[in-house]
Design a protein around this motif. Structure first.
Motif, mmCIF file in Angstrom:
data_model
loop_
_atom_site.group_PDB
_atom_site.id
_atom_site.type_symbol
_atom_site.label_atom_id
_atom_site.label_comp_id
_atom_site.label_asym_id
_atom_site.label_seq_id
_atom_site.Cartn_x
_atom_site.Cartn_y
_atom_site.Cartn_z
ATOM 1 N N ALA A 71 2.949 -13.859 22.074
ATOM 2 C CA ALA A 71 4.260 -13.208 22.066
ATOM 3 C C ALA A 71 4.248 -11.976 21.158
ATOM 4 O O ALA A 71 4.847 -10.948 21.494
ATOM 5 N N ALA A 72 3.569 -12.067 20.025
ATOM 6 C CA ALA A 72 3.482 -10.907 19.136
ATOM 7 C C ALA A 72 2.664 -9.789 19.768
ATOM 8 O O ALA A 72 2.924 -8.611 19.518
ATOM 9 N N LEU A 73 1.720 -10.148 20.601
ATOM 10 C CA LEU A 73 0.920 -9.141 21.299
ATOM 11 C C LEU A 73 1.778 -8.317 22.248
ATOM 12 O O LEU A 73 1.539 -7.119 22.429
ATOM 13 N N ALA A 74 2.803 -8.947 22.811
ATOM 14 C CA ALA A 74 3.707 -8.217 23.707
ATOM 15 C C ALA A 74 4.449 -7.108 22.974
ATOM 16 O O ALA A 74 4.823 -6.104 23.571
ATOM 17 N N VAL A 75 4.661 -7.277 21.694
ATOM 18 C CA VAL A 75 5.326 -6.248 20.899
ATOM 19 C C VAL A 75 4.306 -5.302 20.270
ATOM 20 O O VAL A 75 4.555 -4.104 20.140
ATOM 21 N N PRO B 72 2.728 -2.024 22.708
ATOM 22 C CA PRO B 72 3.434 -0.737 22.781
ATOM 23 C C PRO B 72 3.468 -0.002 21.438
ATOM 24 O O PRO B 72 3.326 1.221 21.402
ATOM 25 N N ALA B 73 3.640 -0.736 20.345
ATOM 26 C CA ALA B 73 3.663 -0.090 19.036
ATOM 27 C C ALA B 73 2.310 0.530 18.711
ATOM 28 O O ALA B 73 2.232 1.631 18.142
ATOM 29 N N THR B 74 1.242 -0.141 19.087
ATOM 30 C CA THR B 74 -0.103 0.387 18.863
ATOM 31 C C THR B 74 -0.342 1.640 19.685
ATOM 32 O O THR B 74 -0.917 2.617 19.198
ATOM 33 N N LEU B 75 0.107 1.628 20.924
ATOM 34 C CA LEU B 75 -0.064 2.810 21.764
ATOM 35 C C LEU B 75 0.709 4.009 21.222
ATOM 36 O O LEU B 75 0.195 5.130 21.227
ATOM 37 N N VAL B 76 1.913 3.783 20.753
ATOM 38 C CA VAL B 76 2.700 4.883 20.179
ATOM 39 C C VAL B 76 2.006 5.436 18.933
ATOM 40 O O VAL B 76 1.922 6.652 18.744
ATOM 41 N N THR B 77 1.490 4.551 18.093
ATOM 42 C CA THR B 77 0.775 4.986 16.891
ATOM 43 C C THR B 77 -0.460 5.793 17.261
ATOM 44 O O THR B 77 -0.706 6.861 16.691
ATOM 45 N N TRP B 78 -1.226 5.298 18.220
ATOM 46 C CA TRP B 78 -2.448 5.986 18.625
ATOM 47 C C TRP B 78 -2.124 7.364 19.201
ATOM 48 O O TRP B 78 -2.776 8.351 18.854
ATOM 49 N N ILE B 79 -1.142 7.438 20.071
ATOM 50 C CA ILE B 79 -0.767 8.720 20.678
ATOM 51 C C ILE B 79 -0.301 9.698 19.612
ATOM 52 O O ILE B 79 -0.669 10.879 19.632
ATOM 53 N N THR B 80 0.484 9.214 18.667
ATOM 54 C CA THR B 80 0.979 10.079 17.594
ATOM 55 C C THR B 80 -0.168 10.667 16.783
ATOM 56 O O THR B 80 -0.189 11.872 16.496
ATOM 57 N N ILE B 81 -1.126 9.850 16.440
ATOM 58 C CA ILE B 81 -2.251 10.319 15.629
ATOM 59 C C ILE B 81 -3.095 11.329 16.406
ATOM 60 O O ILE B 81 -3.477 12.379 15.871
ATOM 61 N N ARG C 36 -11.698 7.853 19.603
ATOM 62 C CA ARG C 36 -12.422 6.581 19.759
ATOM 63 C C ARG C 36 -12.476 5.820 18.444
ATOM 64 O O ARG C 36 -12.290 4.600 18.407
ATOM 65 N N LYS C 37 -12.745 6.539 17.374
ATOM 66 C CA LYS C 37 -12.821 5.904 16.059
ATOM 67 C C LYS C 37 -11.456 5.316 15.671
ATOM 68 O O LYS C 37 -11.370 4.184 15.198
ATOM 69 N N ILE C 38 -10.402 6.069 15.897
ATOM 70 C CA ILE C 38 -9.052 5.607 15.575
ATOM 71 C C ILE C 38 -8.680 4.406 16.441
ATOM 72 O O ILE C 38 -8.056 3.452 15.959
ATOM 73 N N THR C 39 -9.080 4.421 17.707
ATOM 74 C CA THR C 39 -8.792 3.298 18.599
ATOM 75 C C THR C 39 -9.431 2.019 18.075
ATOM 76 O O THR C 39 -8.789 0.961 18.051
ATOM 77 N N ARG C 40 -10.687 2.102 17.652
ATOM 78 C CA ARG C 40 -11.366 0.919 17.096
ATOM 79 C C ARG C 40 -10.669 0.433 15.836
ATOM 80 O O ARG C 40 -10.467 -0.774 15.658
ATOM 81 N N GLU C 41 -10.297 1.350 14.949
ATOM 82 C CA GLU C 41 -9.651 0.958 13.699
ATOM 83 C C GLU C 41 -8.291 0.315 13.941
ATOM 84 O O GLU C 41 -7.975 -0.713 13.345
ATOM 85 N N ILE C 42 -7.493 0.902 14.815
ATOM 86 C CA ILE C 42 -6.165 0.352 15.087
ATOM 87 C C ILE C 42 -6.287 -1.007 15.769
ATOM 88 O O ILE C 42 -5.581 -1.961 15.413
ATOM 89 N N ALA C 43 -7.190 -1.137 16.735
ATOM 90 C CA ALA C 43 -7.353 -2.411 17.442
ATOM 91 C C ALA C 43 -7.819 -3.507 16.494
ATOM 92 O O ALA C 43 -7.316 -4.641 16.550
ATOM 93 N N SER C 44 -8.752 -3.195 15.601
ATOM 94 C CA SER C 44 -9.216 -4.217 14.660
ATOM 95 C C SER C 44 -8.121 -4.589 13.671
ATOM 96 O O SER C 44 -7.964 -5.762 13.320
ATOM 97 N N VAL D 177 -4.827 -4.501 14.233
ATOM 98 C CA VAL D 177 -3.848 -5.314 14.962
ATOM 99 C C VAL D 177 -4.398 -6.715 15.201
ATOM 100 O O VAL D 177 -3.688 -7.712 15.041
ATOM 101 N N PHE D 178 -5.674 -6.820 15.559
ATOM 102 C CA PHE D 178 -6.289 -8.118 15.794
ATOM 103 C C PHE D 178 -6.278 -8.969 14.525
ATOM 104 O O PHE D 178 -5.970 -10.163 14.575
ATOM 105 N N LYS D 179 -6.588 -8.365 13.388
ATOM 106 C CA LYS D 179 -6.576 -9.115 12.119
ATOM 107 C C LYS D 179 -5.172 -9.609 11.793
ATOM 108 O O LYS D 179 -4.996 -10.747 11.350
#
Length: 171
Positions: free
Chosen positions: A96-100, A103-112, A131-139, A141-143
């Motif tokens: 359920a938290a992944l559903a939120v 979108p927040a991760t995508l907005v952050t990534w696009i902004t950066i 690519r580097k930012i994508t890996r950092e944000i995904a890790s 969020v996963f943590k």
């Protein structure tokens, strides 16, 4: 300048005239509301809970079978059942938290990435940084998802254990 009979007037380009809202702009307006995201979060959580209802029922029926009054009183079936219940609720909360979070991760990534482009980064560097930012944000969020899911699982397991032990001792 006079218009001849039969000619149409040019379309108005005044700033006060607005085009009728299209379905896309209506969709964007709805999705920009916080209430919409809360509703989506609750809806996803309800769907996940409803879909896992059979597994919850099977865990509880297994516990009832193991904790019969004829069997020697032991806390092990309650412990196993509470750990399984905690794991199910932990996974549900992470989903359920992944559903939120998506979108927040995508907005952050696009902004950066847009900010990097505005600061004049070359395209090749922008792709590498993206690519580097994508890996950092995904890790990151996963943590966070793992930490929050484990917290929910632990709380549900402890509460489930005490509820099952109290129910078994009350019978």
């Amino acid at each position: 300048m006079e218009l001849e009979h039969g000619q149409d007037a040019p379309p108005s380009t005044s700033p006060t005239s607005t085009p009728p809202p299209s379905s896309y702009t209506l969709f964007l307006t709805i999705m920009s509301k916080r209430r919409t995201w809360v509703l989506l979060f609750v809806l996803v959580y309800a769907i996940l809970l409803a879909s896992s209802w059979n597994s919850l029922k099977s865990i509880l029926s297994w516990y009832k079978h193991q904790a019969r009054p004829s069997s020697p009183s032991s806390g092990w079936p309650a412990l196993y059942a509470s750990v399984l219940l905690g794991a199910v609720f932990g996974l549900l909360s992470m989903a359920a938290a992944l559903a939120v979070a998506v979108p927040a991760t995508l907005v952050t990534w696009i902004t950066i990435v847009v900010l990097l482009a505005f600061f004049g980064k070359p395209k090749r560097t922008l792709v590498l940084e993206g690519r580097k930012i994508t890996r950092e944000i995904a890790s990151f969020v996963f943590k966070i998802l793992l930490k929050e899911g484990n917290l929910v699982a632990a709380v549900c397991a402890v509460l489930g254990y005490f509820a099952l032990v109290r129910k078994n001792s009350g019978e």
